[in-house]
Design a protein around this motif. Structure first.
Motif, PDB file in Angstrom:
ATOM      1  N   ALA A  65       0.495  -1.128   0.429  1.00  0.00           N
ATOM      2  CA  ALA A  65       0.426  -0.436  -0.382  1.00  0.00           C
ATOM      3  C   ALA A  65       0.548   1.424   0.123  1.00  0.00           C
ATOM      4  N   LEU A  66       0.313   2.018  -0.688  1.00  0.00           N
ATOM      5  CA  LEU A  66       1.032   3.453  -0.550  1.00  0.00           C
ATOM      6  C   LEU A  66       0.057   4.728  -0.050  1.00  0.00           C
ATOM      7  N   ILE A  67       0.445   4.809   0.722  1.00  0.00           N
ATOM      8  CA  ILE A  67      -0.219   6.328   1.852  1.00  0.00           C
ATOM      9  C   ILE A  67      -0.030   7.859   1.094  1.00  0.00           C
ATOM     10  N   THR A  68      -0.087   8.580   0.599  1.00  0.00           N
ATOM     11  CA  THR A  68      -0.078   9.809   1.016  1.00  0.00           C
ATOM     12  C   THR A  68      -0.303  10.780   1.906  1.00  0.00           C
TER      13      THR A  68
ATOM     14  N   GLY B  86      -1.391  -6.716   8.272  1.00  0.00           N
ATOM     15  CA  GLY B  86      -0.394  -7.540   7.278  1.00  0.00           C
ATOM     16  C   GLY B  86       0.293  -7.032   6.146  1.00  0.00           C
ATOM     17  N   ALA B  87      -0.191  -5.126   5.215  1.00  0.00           N
ATOM     18  CA  ALA B  87       0.395  -4.931   4.359  1.00  0.00           C
ATOM     19  C   ALA B  87       1.627  -4.698   4.325  1.00  0.00           C
ATOM     20  N   ARG B  88       2.391  -5.004   3.029  1.00  0.00           N
ATOM     21  CA  ARG B  88       3.059  -3.790   3.949  1.00  0.00           C
ATOM     22  C   ARG B  88       2.989  -2.024   2.726  1.00  0.00           C
ATOM     23  N   VAL B  89       4.203  -1.199   3.352  1.00  0.00           N
ATOM     24  CA  VAL B  89       3.008   0.066   3.361  1.00  0.00           C
ATOM     25  C   VAL B  89       4.583   1.163   3.267  1.00  0.00           C
TER      26      VAL B  89
ATOM     27  N   HIS C 260       9.964  -2.053  -4.439  1.00  0.00           N
ATOM     28  CA  HIS C 260      10.377  -2.214  -2.988  1.00  0.00           C
ATOM     29  C   HIS C 260       9.661  -2.983  -2.514  1.00  0.00           C
ATOM     30  N   PHE C 261       8.415  -2.827  -3.066  1.00  0.00           N
ATOM     31  CA  PHE C 261       7.609  -4.345  -2.608  1.00  0.00           C
ATOM     32  C   PHE C 261       7.116  -5.637  -3.890  1.00  0.00           C
ATOM     33  N   GLY C 262       7.029  -5.402  -5.307  1.00  0.00           N
ATOM     34  CA  GLY C 262       7.167  -6.050  -5.728  1.00  0.00           C
ATOM     35  C   GLY C 262       5.727  -5.843  -6.734  1.00  0.00           C
ATOM     36  N   ARG C 263       4.792  -4.957  -6.536  1.00  0.00           N
ATOM     37  CA  ARG C 263       4.010  -4.572  -6.778  1.00  0.00           C
ATOM     38  C   ARG C 263       2.542  -3.352  -5.744  1.00  0.00           C
TER      39      ARG C 263
END
Length: 264
Positions: free
Chosen positions: A13-16, A34-37, A80-83
């Protein structure tokens, strides 16, 4: 958080505007499931500090009004996360209204529109192919009750109303590509902007909000987690109020009417 509630295991997930307030609470909530942020924020020290305190989180310095920085942030997330599975457009700007609209500087108006509305467009445009590729992509835009009712902040209100419209049109565009797009319209949220005014915000909550308090960043983060998750897999193009009943009940009117009845 139990394993049964790890809805975002394997998600990125990307959070601005993710370093503080609603953005920080959302980053913590998604990470707890469980998310990579990736925290994208204009404040490097705050972003670094928040990311360091969240397991698996990373950060990137980003001004959402800068197209190159936006595209770099999205590319960083994918590398960084692959997705990339979730985009939360939370970054915002606001400015005080002038007493007369004809006195409102055009540059301040344009900046608010650019950050709140066009910034979300920039991120959606850059992220859409990756969200489609994930097979479960979701965008959650953070709007405001200002999009629906006049609470001052002319540029901010216009931007958030525009964001709601963009949410609907983008949902139509993203649906066939497997990307859901929704918006949350929060009421007053107790962030650091209210530091030192705790009494005032408590009185505001009692006077205007049927649930008796203003919101907390976690209240919005909880709604983001729902809309971004598979629990909302058949929800797109909607705007969800997270406002403690502010727009459903005219609390101040009822209080005045009750006081008038008592005097009768």
């Amino acid at each position: 958080m139990t394993d049964a509630l790890k809805r975002f295991a394997g998600y990125a997930a990307l959070i601005t505007g993710g370093a503080r307030g609603v953005g920080e609470a959302t980053a913590r909530r998604l990470a707890s499931e469980g998310a990579r942020v990736l925290i994208a924020d204009i404040d490097p020290e705050a972003a670094r500090k928040t990311a360091a305190d969240i397991p698996g989180a990373s950060f990137v310095v980003c001004d959402v009004s800068d197209t190159d920085q936006v595209e770099t942030a999205v590319a960083h997330a994918v590398e960084h996360f692959g997705r990339l599975d979730v985009l939360v457009n939370n970054a915002f700007a606001n400015t005080d209204d002038t007493p007369l609209v004809e006195d409102q500087p055009e540059d301040s108006w344009n900046r608010v529109i650019d950050i709140c509305l066009t910034g979300a467009f920039r991120f959606a445009r850059a992220a859409m192919p990756h969200l489609e590729a994930s097979g479960r992509g979701a965008i959650v835009n953070i709007g405001s009750v200002n999009a629906e009712v006049d609470f001052d902040g002319h540029a901010y209100s216009a931007a958030k109303a525009g964001l709601a419209s963009f949410t609907r049109t983008l949902a139509g565009h993203g649906g066939p590509r497997g990307v859901r797009v929704n918006q949350i319209n929060p009421g007053t949220i107790h962030t650091r902007a209210w530091d030192g005014r705790e009494r005032g915000i408590a009185e505001l909550g009692r006077a205007l909000y049927p649930l008796g308090r203003v919101g907390r960043p976690e209240d919005v983060a909880n709604a983001v987690a729902f809309l971004a998750s598979s629990d909302a897999s058949w929800i797109t193009g909607t705007t969800l109020r997270v406002d403690g009943g502010l727009l459903a009940v005219n609390q101040s009117f009822q209080m005045i009417l009750s006081a008038t009845d008592d005097e009768a």
